[in-house]
Design a protein around this motif. Structure first.
Motif, mmCIF file in Angstrom:
data_model
loop_
_atom_site.group_PDB
_atom_site.id
_atom_site.type_symbol
_atom_site.label_atom_id
_atom_site.label_comp_id
_atom_site.label_asym_id
_atom_site.label_seq_id
_atom_site.Cartn_x
_atom_site.Cartn_y
_atom_site.Cartn_z
ATOM 1 N N GLY A 133 -1.328 -38.691 -8.776
ATOM 2 C CA GLY A 133 -1.927 -38.778 -10.123
ATOM 3 C C GLY A 133 -2.225 -40.124 -10.511
ATOM 4 O O GLY A 133 -1.502 -41.043 -9.900
ATOM 5 N N GLU A 134 -3.337 -40.481 -11.086
ATOM 6 C CA GLU A 134 -3.679 -41.827 -11.650
ATOM 7 C C GLU A 134 -2.667 -42.645 -12.629
ATOM 8 O O GLU A 134 -1.994 -41.972 -13.303
ATOM 9 C CB GLU A 134 -5.223 -41.624 -12.284
ATOM 10 N N LYS B 226 -3.557 -42.218 -6.998
ATOM 11 C CA LYS B 226 -4.674 -41.192 -6.524
ATOM 12 C C LYS B 226 -5.057 -40.003 -7.819
ATOM 13 O O LYS B 226 -3.848 -39.320 -7.970
ATOM 14 C CB LYS B 226 -4.702 -40.783 -5.327
ATOM 15 N N VAL B 227 -6.305 -40.104 -8.091
ATOM 16 C CA VAL B 227 -6.512 -38.963 -9.069
ATOM 17 C C VAL B 227 -6.067 -37.461 -8.234
ATOM 18 O O VAL B 227 -6.513 -37.431 -7.040
ATOM 19 C CB VAL B 227 -7.954 -38.896 -9.544
ATOM 20 N N ASN C 182 -8.592 -31.706 -3.468
ATOM 21 C CA ASN C 182 -7.971 -33.208 -3.385
ATOM 22 C C ASN C 182 -8.553 -33.784 -2.018
ATOM 23 O O ASN C 182 -8.216 -33.109 -0.969
ATOM 24 C CB ASN C 182 -6.368 -33.215 -3.462
ATOM 25 N N ASN D 104 -6.073 -47.631 -8.075
ATOM 26 C CA ASN D 104 -6.263 -46.357 -8.242
ATOM 27 C C ASN D 104 -7.504 -46.080 -7.458
ATOM 28 O O ASN D 104 -8.496 -46.589 -7.627
ATOM 29 C CB ASN D 104 -6.441 -46.245 -9.743
ATOM 30 N N PRO E 169 -10.274 -42.673 -6.935
ATOM 31 C CA PRO E 169 -10.951 -41.610 -7.411
ATOM 32 C C PRO E 169 -10.693 -40.287 -6.582
ATOM 33 O O PRO E 169 -10.638 -40.417 -5.455
ATOM 34 C CB PRO E 169 -12.450 -41.904 -7.692
ATOM 35 N N ASN E 170 -10.730 -39.159 -7.098
ATOM 36 C CA ASN E 170 -10.707 -38.071 -6.179
ATOM 37 C C ASN E 170 -12.127 -37.549 -5.723
ATOM 38 O O ASN E 170 -12.402 -36.542 -6.120
ATOM 39 C CB ASN E 170 -10.213 -36.994 -6.938
ATOM 40 N N LEU F 264 -13.050 -45.587 -12.286
ATOM 41 C CA LEU F 264 -12.841 -44.302 -11.519
ATOM 42 C C LEU F 264 -13.914 -43.375 -11.963
ATOM 43 O O LEU F 264 -14.639 -42.555 -11.095
ATOM 44 C CB LEU F 264 -11.425 -43.839 -11.906
#
Length: 259
Positions: free
Chosen positions: A101-102, A132-133, A141, A171, A173-174, A229
């Protein structure tokens, strides 16, 4: 830039605890860079524990193998125990994550992932928080951006001359790697928990309160971590463990000296 030390010592920790995709992915990537690494992580999820340390009870350290330990304390406890009781010298790099999770905006102040990197910075160790988102349903994911970008990012940071007290919040993005535009140096956005609690009663009819993850709307800011992001960039935010307010220091000094 300086040359990367051969077989650098890398310290790995997190706040999610063991057996997460993010931790296992990070260990696999580090193994390609060096065989000189150590993992010290909380034995259970410690999300939101911030920079807390355990003072009210003794800590237990469980040795899984020569390279892997768990601790019944906080992420910061893990870093301190690792540095002072396991390692015989300082690591060349501390990596905290990969958080599932971010960790963006004002959440940085609550994050155990970031606080582990903060502790490393206080010990004059190059330190990076990695997040990571993650999709809400946890079934869509994509980790290809981690695979393609993180190894070179780690190698670059090992070569960098980093100013004392600085550490990095990264961070991802997904999205799939080929959709990533680039890496963007960012500042923290302003977005915080709105204080929305679920209120219920236990079996004794005593109310309890459970904070939701609802966040305020981001204050619009071009070049922030949230902006990056949303616009398909990997966000890298340089942070400072020295919390002194330097910009307004002299202004406050003049005002207090008048009193």
């Amino acid at each position: 830039m300086k040359r990367t030390k051969e077989n650098p010592l890398i310290f790995i920790t997190n706040d999610d605890g063991p057996n997460t995709i993010g931790l296992n992915k990070l260990i696999d990537i580090v193994k390609v860079i060096t065989n000189n690494y150590i993992v010290v992580i909380p034995e259970k999820n410690c999300s939101g524990f911030g920079h807390s340390i355990t003072l009210s009870r003794p800590l237990r350290l469980n040795k899984v193998n020569d390279k892997f330990y768990t601790c019944d304390g906080t992420p910061t406890d893990c870093v301190m125990l690792g540095f002072f009781k396991i390692l015989k010298g300082s690591p060349d790099l501390l990596l905290s994550g990969i958080n599932m999770g971010e960790n963006l905006a004002d959440d940085a102040t609550y994050s155990g992932t970031l606080s582990a990197a903060l502790e490393g910075s206080l010990r004059n160790i190059k330190s990076v928080a990695l997040s990571k988102v993650i999709s809400k349903n946890n079934i869509k994911n994509d980790w290809s951006a981690i695979d393609d970008y993180l190894p070179s990012l780690i190698l670059n940071i090992l070569k960098m001359n980093i100013h004392k007290n600085n550490f990095f919040n990264v961070n991802f993005p997904n999205i799939i790697s080929k959709k990533i535009k680039n890496i963007k140096l960012t500042h923290l956005a302003r977005r915080k928990p709105v204080g929305n609690y679920i209120v219920r009663k236990d079996a004794k009819n005593i109310p309890y309160y459970w904070l939701t993850t609802e966040r305020s709307k981001e204050e619009k800011s071009l070049g922030s971590d949230i902006w990056a992001l949303k616009n398909k960039y990997i966000s890298i935010t340089p942070l400072n463990s020295d919390m002194t307010e330097n910009v307004c220091f002299n202004n406050y000094k003049d005002q207090f000296n008048k009193n």
